[in-house]
Design an enzyme around this catalytic site. Structure first.
Site, PDB file in Angstrom:
ATOM      1  CE  LYS A   1      -3.918  -0.290   2.519  1.00 36.32           C
ATOM      2  NZ  LYS A   1      -5.113  -0.323   3.483  1.00 36.32           N
TER       3      LYS A   1
ATOM      4  CE1 TYR B   1      -1.933  -1.654  -7.356  1.00 33.41           C
ATOM      5  CE2 TYR B   1      -3.417  -4.466  -8.428  1.00 33.41           C
ATOM      6  CZ  TYR B   1      -1.973  -3.373  -7.420  1.00 33.41           C
ATOM      7  OH  TYR B   1      -1.239  -3.424  -7.571  1.00 33.41           O
TER       8      TYR B   1
END
Lengths: 173, 173
Positions: free
Chosen positions: B123, B153
């Site tokens: 991330k 995502y």
């Protein structure tokens, strides 16, 4: 797919190129009855105002010309489709692709002037783009298709979500 | 999304950069208990053998090094994530993006070494990539996600098939 196979297996680029022109001339003259010639290019200079007119004709939102210029300069492939009558030629189609020059290319901004749609020219333009990318040994050709053209690209051999791969977008707020 | 808004609205790049490092150090040290430092770069030279080792570690198919080199050279953004211990640093993450430098960027080859997964570093790497692309005024950030990372995502704000737009692929036979 039979056509595609034979098309891309051709090792004679020059004759393929000629065939391309001939196909397009056939498509244009048989349907419009005009004496004009349609041709494709990857190196012909694009007049940004002419491109803007083309994009206006299909109803796209206007984009800053400075950014369009930059995007074209940094595209790996800039393909244009032209109608030639006598000494003058008119931009009637456009597409471009970004690429890493090795594995992937992504096609953007595919446009065909409304007067020249439904004559097989969109397909001819895309065939031309794919042929150019393949000649540069790009094997993964991608694009993001609006819903109304998904079937057009599917008929050209593009697959949506192959093996569950999803096209994803991030936009700023 | 609140974090994203505040993150990207920061006008102070230097302090954002520092925050980025701090976040990553926090993520790494709090979870691994090591004294190492994690940092990100867009300009640090990538050793192609080290990158190959990283890709091997996640089980990717090997690709010709000559083509990987070309792809990196022609990527708009090459982001790398490093673990530093004393004077030595180790490549632990990588991502790159192709772009027209104006409107669109497409992110490819996102990889985090298995030893460093599940620590928030994937991330952090993606946040870093998005921040870099946004700082270059790229507004349309795209990628093609394998099924097992679509939700990753999505949690980062990427949308699949927005307004019915489909990611499509053409492969040679």
């Amino acid at each position: 797919m039979g056509f595609w196979k034979s098309f891309f297996s051709s090792s004679d680029t020059a004759s393929t190129q000629t065939q391309f022109e001939a196909d397009a001339i056939g498509a244009a003259s048989s349907r419009t009855g005009s004496s004009s010639r349609i041709f494709f290019s990857t190196d012909r200079e694009i007049d940004l105002y002419e491109l803007e007119d083309l994009c206006d004709a299909v109803g796209w939102s206007r984009r800053p010309m400075r950014k369009v210029k930059k995007a074209i300069e940094h595209s790996f492939l800039v393909a244009s489709m032209w109608q030639q009558r006598g000494n003058s030629s008119r931009l009637i189609g456009f597409a471009r692709a970004t690429s890493d020059h090795a594995f992937n290319a992504t096609i953007w901004d595919v446009v065909v002037h409304p007067e020249f749609q439904s004559k097989g020219l969109g397909k001819a333009l895309m065939r031309y783009v794919i042929k150019q990318l393949r000649s540069d040994d790009i094997s993964n050709i991608t694009l993001f298709a609006d819903p109304q053209v998904v079937n057009f690209y599917r008929r050209m051999g593009f697959m949506s979500d192959p093996e569950g791969i999803k096209g994803m977008f991030w936009y700023p707020d």
